[in-house]
Design an enzyme around this catalytic site. Sequence first.
Site, PDB file in Angstrom:
ATOM      1  N   HIS A 123       0.841  -1.204   0.000  1.00  0.00           N
ATOM      2  CA  HIS A 123       0.000   0.000   0.000  1.00  0.00           C
ATOM      3  C   HIS A 123       0.882   1.262   0.000  1.00  0.00           C
ATOM      4  CE1 HIS A 123      -3.115   2.784   1.152  1.00  0.00           C
ATOM      5  NE2 HIS A 123      -4.018   1.842   1.312  1.00  0.00           N
ATOM      6  N   GLU A 161      -0.772   1.073  -5.494  1.00  0.00           N
ATOM      7  CA  GLU A 161      -0.489  -0.131  -4.717  1.00  0.00           C
ATOM      8  C   GLU A 161      -0.464  -1.371  -5.604  1.00  0.00           C
ATOM      9  OE1 GLU A 161      -3.808   2.108  -2.032  1.00  0.00           O
ATOM     10  OE2 GLU A 161      -3.694  -0.081  -1.811  1.00  0.00           O
TER      11      GLU A 161
HETATM   12  O1  TA6 Z   1      -6.105   1.098  -0.663  1.00  0.00           O
HETATM   13  C1  TA6 Z   1      -7.164   1.976  -0.643  1.00  0.00           C
HETATM   14  C2  TA6 Z   1      -7.950   1.761   0.646  1.00  0.00           C
HETATM   15  O2  TA6 Z   1      -8.448   0.479   0.714  1.00  0.00           O
HETATM   16  C3  TA6 Z   1      -9.028   2.837   0.777  1.00  0.00           C
HETATM   17  O3  TA6 Z   1     -10.311   2.302   0.628  1.00  0.00           O
HETATM   18  C4  TA6 Z   1      -8.786   3.436   2.160  1.00  0.00           C
HETATM   19  O4  TA6 Z   1      -9.516   2.827   3.126  1.00  0.00           O
HETATM   20  C5  TA6 Z   1      -7.301   3.205   2.327  1.00  0.00           C
HETATM   21  O5  TA6 Z   1      -7.072   1.940   1.788  1.00  0.00           O
HETATM   22  C6  TA6 Z   1      -6.730   3.364   3.703  1.00  0.00           C
HETATM   23  O6  TA6 Z   1      -7.097   2.335   4.527  1.00  0.00           O
HETATM   24  P1  TA6 Z   1      -6.670   2.388   6.092  1.00  0.00           P
HETATM   25  O7  TA6 Z   1      -7.213   1.132   6.692  1.00  0.00           O
HETATM   26  O8  TA6 Z   1      -5.161   2.424   6.135  1.00  0.00           O
HETATM   27  O9  TA6 Z   1      -7.263   3.628   6.661  1.00  0.00           O
END
Ligand code: TA6
Length: 313
Positions: free
Chosen positions: A167, A271
């Site tokens: 991520h 990601e």
């Molecule tokens: O990767 C995108 C995502 O899944 C978004 O939907 C958003 O929730 C982001 O990740 C961040 O997630 P987190 O759990 O780190 O707040």
Amino acid sequence: MAGEKPSVELCKGINGLDKVVLREARGSSAEVYLFGGHVTSWKNEHGEELLFVSSKAMFKPPKAIRGGIPICFPQFSSHGNLEQHGFARNKFWSIDTNPPQLPSNSLIKTFVDLILKPTDDDFKIWPHSYEFRLRVALTPGGDLMLTSRIRNTNSDGKPFSFTFAYHTYFLVSDISEVRVEGLETLDYLDNLKERERFTEQGDAITFESEVDKIYLSTPTKIAIIDHEKKRTFVLRKDGLPDAVVWNPWDRKAKAMPDFGDDDYKHMLSVEAAAIEKPIILKPGEEWKGRIELSAVPSSYCSGQLDPQKVLQG
Ligand code: TA6
């Protein structure tokens, strides 16, 4: 040489959490916390930071660190019944003192191997035995490479499946000046529309509002062009067919306690992921997923670096 810092150093980071600092001879560096197996810094040979970490990030386990490269395993987002993005980013990893050989470029000398294995408690959440090995490496040219190897070590003959993402939060000068190339005309699932499937338009992707899309079966190279910084990030990936593009924009930014209200202007998450088709491993089987990140000076206008050439090169 006396006074010279070691290329791989275990030391204390924020809130006394253990971290490993990697330093490459030409000046690039990276930092990875044992908490989460989480890369929180990647700097080029000029000492310029390339990854976004929020000024409001809390280095307070088990809360995941906001920024850098969180690892989503064994579940991406809410694609399953585990907590958001799984648990690997909320666990303490160890230094892997005896990693199995990893075929890699012998020029790469600056790296650290981490390992995550389940505790008895973890079995209550996810009843599988696995070994997750993560190598974080810096190439002589300052590229950052993350290689994950996940092995099913179940002794009960059971296979397991998982989804996965690196991520990555890229640091950008101004999100409204950023373009992403390599995802044109691809199908994607829109997380803002109950994961409905759409097809992306033909041009490079630009940003003027919240975006949360899972691009399916993408090319192995994606370019993130930061016009203002005259910098292009090139993301190369193996074993990770999908790619998520995320920016929370202003409203969601305000709703996140560990994210500054204006932070959305200076980050873009792109990601490398395996989401659409979960990875299935039988006992004894091992999966490998790798990313290589490069940051190249670009003056897109002068054509010195045409992302298309990068993507085709
Ligand atoms: O990767 C995108 C995502 O899944 C978004 O939907 C958003 O929730 C982001 O990740 C961040 O997630 P987190 O759990 O780190 O707040």
